[in-house]
Design a protein around this motif. Structure first.
Motif, PDB file in Angstrom:
ATOM      1  N   PHE A   1       0.816  -1.206   0.000  1.00  0.00           N
ATOM      2  CA  PHE A   1       0.000   0.000   0.000  1.00  0.00           C
ATOM      3  C   PHE A   1       0.854   1.263   0.000  1.00  0.00           C
ATOM      4  CE2 PHE A   1      -3.057  -3.110   1.428  1.00  0.00           C
ATOM      5  CZ  PHE A   1      -4.184  -2.729   0.728  1.00  0.00           C
ATOM      6  N   ILE A   2       2.071   1.143   0.526  1.00  0.00           N
ATOM      7  CA  ILE A   2       2.968   2.295   0.514  1.00  0.00           C
ATOM      8  C   ILE A   2       3.722   2.363  -0.806  1.00  0.00           C
ATOM      9  CG2 ILE A   2       4.914   3.401   1.713  1.00  0.00           C
ATOM     10  CD1 ILE A   2       3.882   1.733   4.215  1.00  0.00           C
ATOM     11  N   GLU A   3       4.033   1.180  -1.337  1.00  0.00           N
ATOM     12  CA  GLU A   3       4.774   1.141  -2.603  1.00  0.00           C
ATOM     13  C   GLU A   3       4.030   1.829  -3.745  1.00  0.00           C
ATOM     14  OE1 GLU A   3       5.567  -2.975  -3.117  1.00  0.00           O
ATOM     15  OE2 GLU A   3       7.538  -2.884  -2.166  1.00  0.00           O
ATOM     16  N   ILE A   4       2.710   1.845  -3.644  1.00  0.00           N
ATOM     17  CA  ILE A   4       1.905   2.448  -4.704  1.00  0.00           C
ATOM     18  C   ILE A   4       2.405   3.835  -5.067  1.00  0.00           C
ATOM     19  CG2 ILE A   4      -0.366   3.450  -5.232  1.00  0.00           C
ATOM     20  CD1 ILE A   4      -1.605   1.090  -3.711  1.00  0.00           C
ATOM     21  N   ILE A   5       2.675   4.658  -4.041  1.00  0.00           N
ATOM     22  CA  ILE A   5       3.024   6.042  -4.340  1.00  0.00           C
ATOM     23  C   ILE A   5       4.438   6.190  -4.885  1.00  0.00           C
ATOM     24  CG2 ILE A   5       1.358   7.131  -2.782  1.00  0.00           C
ATOM     25  CD1 ILE A   5       3.621   7.473  -0.772  1.00  0.00           C
TER      26      ILE A   5
ATOM     27  N   THR B   1       5.368   4.476  -7.537  1.00  0.00           N
ATOM     28  CA  THR B   1       5.335   4.032  -8.929  1.00  0.00           C
ATOM     29  C   THR B   1       5.028   5.226  -9.825  1.00  0.00           C
ATOM     30  OG1 THR B   1       2.985   3.519  -8.776  1.00  0.00           O
ATOM     31  CG2 THR B   1       4.508   1.725  -8.316  1.00  0.00           C
ATOM     32  N   ALA B   2       5.683   5.264 -10.993  1.00  0.00           N
ATOM     33  CA  ALA B   2       5.447   6.359 -11.930  1.00  0.00           C
ATOM     34  C   ALA B   2       4.006   6.328 -12.424  1.00  0.00           C
ATOM     35  CB  ALA B   2       6.417   6.248 -13.108  1.00  0.00           C
ATOM     36  N   GLY B   3       3.454   5.115 -12.539  1.00  0.00           N
ATOM     37  CA  GLY B   3       2.078   4.978 -13.013  1.00  0.00           C
ATOM     38  C   GLY B   3       1.087   5.729 -12.142  1.00  0.00           C
ATOM     39  N   PHE B   4       1.312   5.694 -10.839  1.00  0.00           N
ATOM     40  CA  PHE B   4       0.429   6.394  -9.910  1.00  0.00           C
ATOM     41  C   PHE B   4       0.445   7.893 -10.167  1.00  0.00           C
ATOM     42  CE2 PHE B   4       0.619   8.904  -5.941  1.00  0.00           C
ATOM     43  CZ  PHE B   4      -0.699   8.836  -5.573  1.00  0.00           C
ATOM     44  N   TRP B   5       1.657   8.446 -10.346  1.00  0.00           N
ATOM     45  CA  TRP B   5       1.755   9.894 -10.564  1.00  0.00           C
ATOM     46  C   TRP B   5       1.192  10.299 -11.912  1.00  0.00           C
ATOM     47  CZ3 TRP B   5       2.568  13.112  -6.715  1.00  0.00           C
ATOM     48  CH2 TRP B   5       3.108  12.575  -5.542  1.00  0.00           C
ATOM     49  N   ALA B   6       1.432   9.469 -12.923  1.00  0.00           N
ATOM     50  CA  ALA B   6       0.881   9.770 -14.246  1.00  0.00           C
ATOM     51  C   ALA B   6      -0.643   9.752 -14.191  1.00  0.00           C
ATOM     52  CB  ALA B   6       1.397   8.758 -15.267  1.00  0.00           C
ATOM     53  N   ALA B   7      -1.205   8.763 -13.456  1.00  0.00           N
ATOM     54  CA  ALA B   7      -2.666   8.673 -13.337  1.00  0.00           C
ATOM     55  C   ALA B   7      -3.215   9.869 -12.574  1.00  0.00           C
ATOM     56  CB  ALA B   7      -3.045   7.380 -12.629  1.00  0.00           C
TER      57      ALA B   7
ATOM     58  N   LEU C   1      -4.295  17.005  -5.402  1.00  0.00           N
ATOM     59  CA  LEU C   1      -4.426  16.277  -4.144  1.00  0.00           C
ATOM     60  C   LEU C   1      -5.583  15.289  -4.244  1.00  0.00           C
ATOM     61  CD1 LEU C   1      -3.013  16.574  -1.353  1.00  0.00           C
ATOM     62  CD2 LEU C   1      -5.000  17.884  -0.615  1.00  0.00           C
ATOM     63  N   PHE C   2      -6.685  15.818  -4.738  1.00  0.00           N
ATOM     64  CA  PHE C   2      -7.891  15.019  -4.877  1.00  0.00           C
ATOM     65  C   PHE C   2      -7.675  13.869  -5.864  1.00  0.00           C
ATOM     66  CE2 PHE C   2     -11.938  13.996  -6.654  1.00  0.00           C
ATOM     67  CZ  PHE C   2     -12.733  13.966  -5.538  1.00  0.00           C
ATOM     68  N   ALA C   3      -7.048  14.212  -7.008  1.00  0.00           N
ATOM     69  CA  ALA C   3      -6.804  13.196  -8.029  1.00  0.00           C
ATOM     70  C   ALA C   3      -5.834  12.148  -7.513  1.00  0.00           C
ATOM     71  CB  ALA C   3      -6.263  13.853  -9.295  1.00  0.00           C
ATOM     72  N   GLY C   4      -4.869  12.595  -6.697  1.00  0.00           N
ATOM     73  CA  GLY C   4      -3.910  11.659  -6.121  1.00  0.00           C
ATOM     74  C   GLY C   4      -4.614  10.626  -5.256  1.00  0.00           C
ATOM     75  N   LEU C   5      -5.550  11.098  -4.418  1.00  0.00           N
ATOM     76  CA  LEU C   5      -6.303  10.176  -3.574  1.00  0.00           C
ATOM     77  C   LEU C   5      -7.140   9.225  -4.424  1.00  0.00           C
ATOM     78  CD1 LEU C   5      -7.319  12.732  -0.838  1.00  0.00           C
ATOM     79  CD2 LEU C   5      -5.943  10.686  -0.475  1.00  0.00           C
ATOM     80  N   ASP C   6      -7.680   9.783  -5.517  1.00  0.00           N
ATOM     81  CA  ASP C   6      -8.513   8.960  -6.395  1.00  0.00           C
ATOM     82  C   ASP C   6      -7.660   7.888  -7.090  1.00  0.00           C
ATOM     83  OD1 ASP C   6     -11.017   8.333  -7.263  1.00  0.00           O
ATOM     84  OD2 ASP C   6     -10.947   9.631  -9.017  1.00  0.00           O
TER      85      ASP C   6
ATOM     86  N   VAL D   1      -7.914   3.661  -6.612  1.00  0.00           N
ATOM     87  CA  VAL D   1      -8.068   2.681  -7.692  1.00  0.00           C
ATOM     88  C   VAL D   1      -7.043   1.562  -7.527  1.00  0.00           C
ATOM     89  CG1 VAL D   1      -7.884   2.316 -10.186  1.00  0.00           C
ATOM     90  CG2 VAL D   1      -9.030   4.351  -9.312  1.00  0.00           C
ATOM     91  N   ARG D   2      -5.805   1.957  -7.170  1.00  0.00           N
ATOM     92  CA  ARG D   2      -4.753   0.958  -7.017  1.00  0.00           C
ATOM     93  C   ARG D   2      -4.912   0.132  -5.736  1.00  0.00           C
ATOM     94  NH1 ARG D   2      -3.793   4.287 -10.433  1.00  0.00           N
ATOM     95  NH2 ARG D   2      -2.398   3.893 -12.189  1.00  0.00           N
ATOM     96  N   ALA D   3      -5.327   0.820  -4.668  1.00  0.00           N
ATOM     97  CA  ALA D   3      -5.550   0.104  -3.406  1.00  0.00           C
ATOM     98  C   ALA D   3      -6.700  -0.891  -3.564  1.00  0.00           C
ATOM     99  CB  ALA D   3      -5.861   1.105  -2.295  1.00  0.00           C
ATOM    100  N   GLN D   4      -7.658  -0.508  -4.400  1.00  0.00           N
ATOM    101  CA  GLN D   4      -8.825  -1.359  -4.659  1.00  0.00           C
ATOM    102  C   GLN D   4      -8.383  -2.691  -5.268  1.00  0.00           C
ATOM    103  OE1 GLN D   4     -11.718   0.870  -6.877  1.00  0.00           O
ATOM    104  NE2 GLN D   4     -12.706  -0.958  -7.587  1.00  0.00           N
TER     105      GLN D   4
END
Lengths: 315, 358
Positions: A4-8, A10-16, A256-261, A265-268
């Motif tokens: 759950f921490i590794e998610i942030i 990843t480049a994919g997370f920031w691009a999303a 910020l909002f998009a980051g949480l969103d 999606v990834r945590a889901q």
């Protein structure tokens, strides 16, 4: 738990995050312009919807992608003008006009879509904006794929923030817009037409909302669906309050909002088996409410927001 | 640039007040007629098909009244709230909350004779709708959190909650994979009032509630307070109207009406909860309330009018090949035309340089 921490990281997370933020950024800036001039624009949800439809349809019928953006800009401006005629010139209720515009814009968009494409079971697709690699920067590890391999539309959205910041803080028009929302009487006393300033702000703001909608069909996805806006307009209205009506804060709020969103999606995908997906989908809406509550303490609405200006009613 | 200003009328002509909603509807229908022409159909024939589809037979008329039932209730919800300038745009979510309460209490948890069971379900539905709105009212009163946005946002949350319950714990095992709730027990089902049609007791209850709301708003102290808060909250406060209490009552009444719309749909029309229970009845209520100028008795008629558009448009769409979304366009245009007509009822337009004639 470490996943759950590794998610942030990843480049994919920031691009999303950036991808999800773009339509919100455009819509929020659009609403900021309207509200700074003293006009609440609840037409936002519908204007985004028809912008998404018109932008997509223009490209589907053979035009290029930039013409699609232009078409969305124009249709947004037209509905903005309608909103301004009602709320600015005629002083009608901003709440009800906005709801009416949302109903009209979205139903008209759906009607026209069905008219042009009557029997499409699977939504037809277009070739949307493709990512472009920014020379050198895109080759950086991590930062490259996260921030410098986006579509031209994405960079355009960031430019809009810069433009809005410059407009509001460094131009006479920006000053007039702010005065129209704070003290329209003083603006009129300087010989400036309050009606005109408010109309310009609402038309420009609505055009940006429509472009925000078009981002969804021309860059983020490649098709138009019914109900694809799915509350993004209302979330943008909450973000405006969260951002204290400032374009630069709107950018931060949207990211910020998009980051949480993007995170949810990834945590889901990791926790999907335990927590039903509906609860993840609720998060953006609940977060928006929480954001409004947090912002409530320091909220200072533009003083003349919701108050129609009427000539000859000088007190 | 055309220069003009609006001057408030000291007294609006009576004929203008009576005629204005009809003119607004006429203008909306003419504008939508242009769209029918664009769709390649004859507008006169299309509207004829629409009227036949809505009122042409006993069955279609009953269908129109059945459709009007939830719209009248959400229209009342909007009317009460808007009278106090409390912008409850969350009737859609409150409707679903009422439907959830109906499913929770009405599918076997409690069994009462029909004469008690039906009122019980309505009370529970109203409580659920009011309860959903309550935290948002408190946020508004204590923290000044704008209710327009919060009520709108909560609609999405509630629909997702319904989706979760229907796919998960509340799913009817007999429904063969289709996400729907368990059936309301026989004692709780609203009886038919016209045999061999879908018209149920809910319609009569909604009309009765419209008269009750009219009574509360025009004949009681609470109604007087609600209106005074809407006209000028600070003046009302100085005059000794308890703003807090009044807004709280408004919210519970408003949320309650919308919640009961969920009861009529679950226990009346369908018999069980589905995810497509309301195709936007909550939002239609806003149009209904505006069309009726927030008058509860007027809501009955504007609700039937809107329902006839929705029901008739389905028939018209089949016969003339015009997309059904035309109904939503007509409703949206009606809202905007009503706003326009209200401006002309309350103000006269003076062009600069024009002589005043009074």
């Amino acid at each position: 738990m470490i996943e759950f921490i590794e998610i942030i990281f990843t480049a994919g997370f920031w691009a999303a995050t950036i991808r999800i933020a773009c339509p919100l950024i455009l819509a929020t800036i659009g609403e900021v312009l309207c509200e700074r001039a003293g006009v609440l624009n609840l037409g936002i949800e519908g204007i985004m919807s028809i912008g998404a439809m018109v932008g997509w349809m223009t490209v589907y019928l053979g035009a290029d992608l930039y013409t699609g953006i232009l078409a969305a800009l124009v249709i947004g401006g037209i509905f903005g003008l309608l909103h301004a005629v009602f709320t600015v010139y005629l002083g009608a209720s901003q709440h009800v006009t906005g709801i009416g515009i949302t109903m009209l814009a979205s139903s008209l968009g759906f009607f026209c879509f069905k008219l042009i494409l009557p029997a499409s079971t699977t939504p037809p697709k277009i070739k949307p904006f493709q990512p472009i690699d920014i020379p050198f920067l895109s080759e950086l590890p991590f930062l490259g794929p996260a921030f410098f391999q986006h579509t031209p539309f994405t960079y355009l959205a960031i430019l809009v923030v810069v433009f809005a910041f410059w407009l509001m803080n460094s131009t006479p028009l920006g000053l007039s817009i702010k005065m129209a929302g704070e003290n329209p009487m003083a603006l009129e006393a300087q010989g400036i037409d309050v009606f005109l300033v408010r109309t310009i702000a609402v038309v420009l703001g609505s055009a940006l909302m429509a472009v925000g909608g078009a981002y969804l069909t021309l860059s983020a996805f490649d098709a138009f669906y019914f109900g694809m806006i799915n509350g993004r307009g209302w979330i943008a209205i909450a973000l405006v309050i969260f951002a204290s009506w400032k374009p630069e804060r709107a950018l931060i709020g949207a990211l910020l909002f998009a980051g949480l969103d993007a995170y949810q999606v990834r945590a889901q995908q990791l926790a999907g088996a335990i927590i039903p997906y509906q609860f993840f989908l609720m998060l953006p809406f609940l977060l928006s409410i929480v954001a409004m509550v947090i912002a409530a303490k320091r909220t200072r609405y533009p003083k003349a927001l919701l108050i129609p200006f009427r000539r000859g009613e000088r007190h | 640039m055309l220069k003009f200003r609006l001057e408030e009328r000291t007294k609006s002509p009576y004929w203008l007040i009576i005629l204005s909603p009809f003119i607004a509807i006429l203008v909306a229908i003419i504008l939508a007629g242009i769209l029918i022409v664009l769709a390649g159909a004859n507008p006169f024939e299309s509207y004829y098909q629409l009227i036949i589809g809505a009122f042409g037979s006993k069955n279609s008329f009953a269908e129109t009244l059945a459709r009007a039932t939830p719209i009248i209730l959400t229209g009342l919800a909007a009317s009460i709230a808007f009278k106090a300038k409390f912008w409850n745009i969350g009737a859609e979510g409150q409707l679903y909350f009422g439907a959830l309460a109906t499913t929770f209490f009405g599918t076997g948890l409690i069994v009462l004779p029909s004469t008690l069971m039906i009122p019980f379900l309505f009370v529970m539905g109203a409580l659920a709708g009011g309860l959903l709105l309550l935290p948002l009212v408190l946020l508004k009163l204590y923290y000044k959190v704008d209710e327009v946005v919060t009520t709108l946002l909560l609609n999405f949350v509630v629909v997702l909650l319904v989706s979760y319950l229907l796919e998960g714990p509340w799913k009817d095992p007999m429904s063969l994979g289709w996400p729907q709730g368990k059936s309301v027990i026989d004692e709780g089902v609203l009886p038919q009032v016209l045999s061999k049609t879908r018209l149920h007791l809910g319609f009569i209850i909604s009309v009765f509630l419209a008269f009750s709301v009219w009574f509360i708003l025009s004949k009681t102290v609470i109604g007087y307070r609600i209106k005074s808060v809407g006209l000028n909250a600070s003046a009302a406060s100085h005059a000794g109207v308890p703003i807090f209490k009044t807004v709280l009552i408004v919210a519970i009444l408003s949320g309650g009406m919308a919640g009961m719309a969920g009861v009529t749909e679950t226990a009346g029309l369908k018999g069980y909860l589905t995810l497509d229970l309301s195709p936007g009845f909550g939002y239609a209520g806003i149009a209904v309330a505006m069309l009726a100028n927030l008058n509860p008795i007027g809501v009955i008629f504007s609700g039937i009018f809107l329902a006839s558009i929705y029901v008739g448009a389905d028939a018209m769409s089949r016969a003339m090949n015009v997309p059904t979304y035309l109904a939503d366009v007509i409703v949206a245009l009606t809202v905007l035309c009503i706003l326009l007509s209200l401006v002309f009822v309350h103000y006269r337009v003076l062009f600069f340089g024009a002589k005043k004639d009074d």
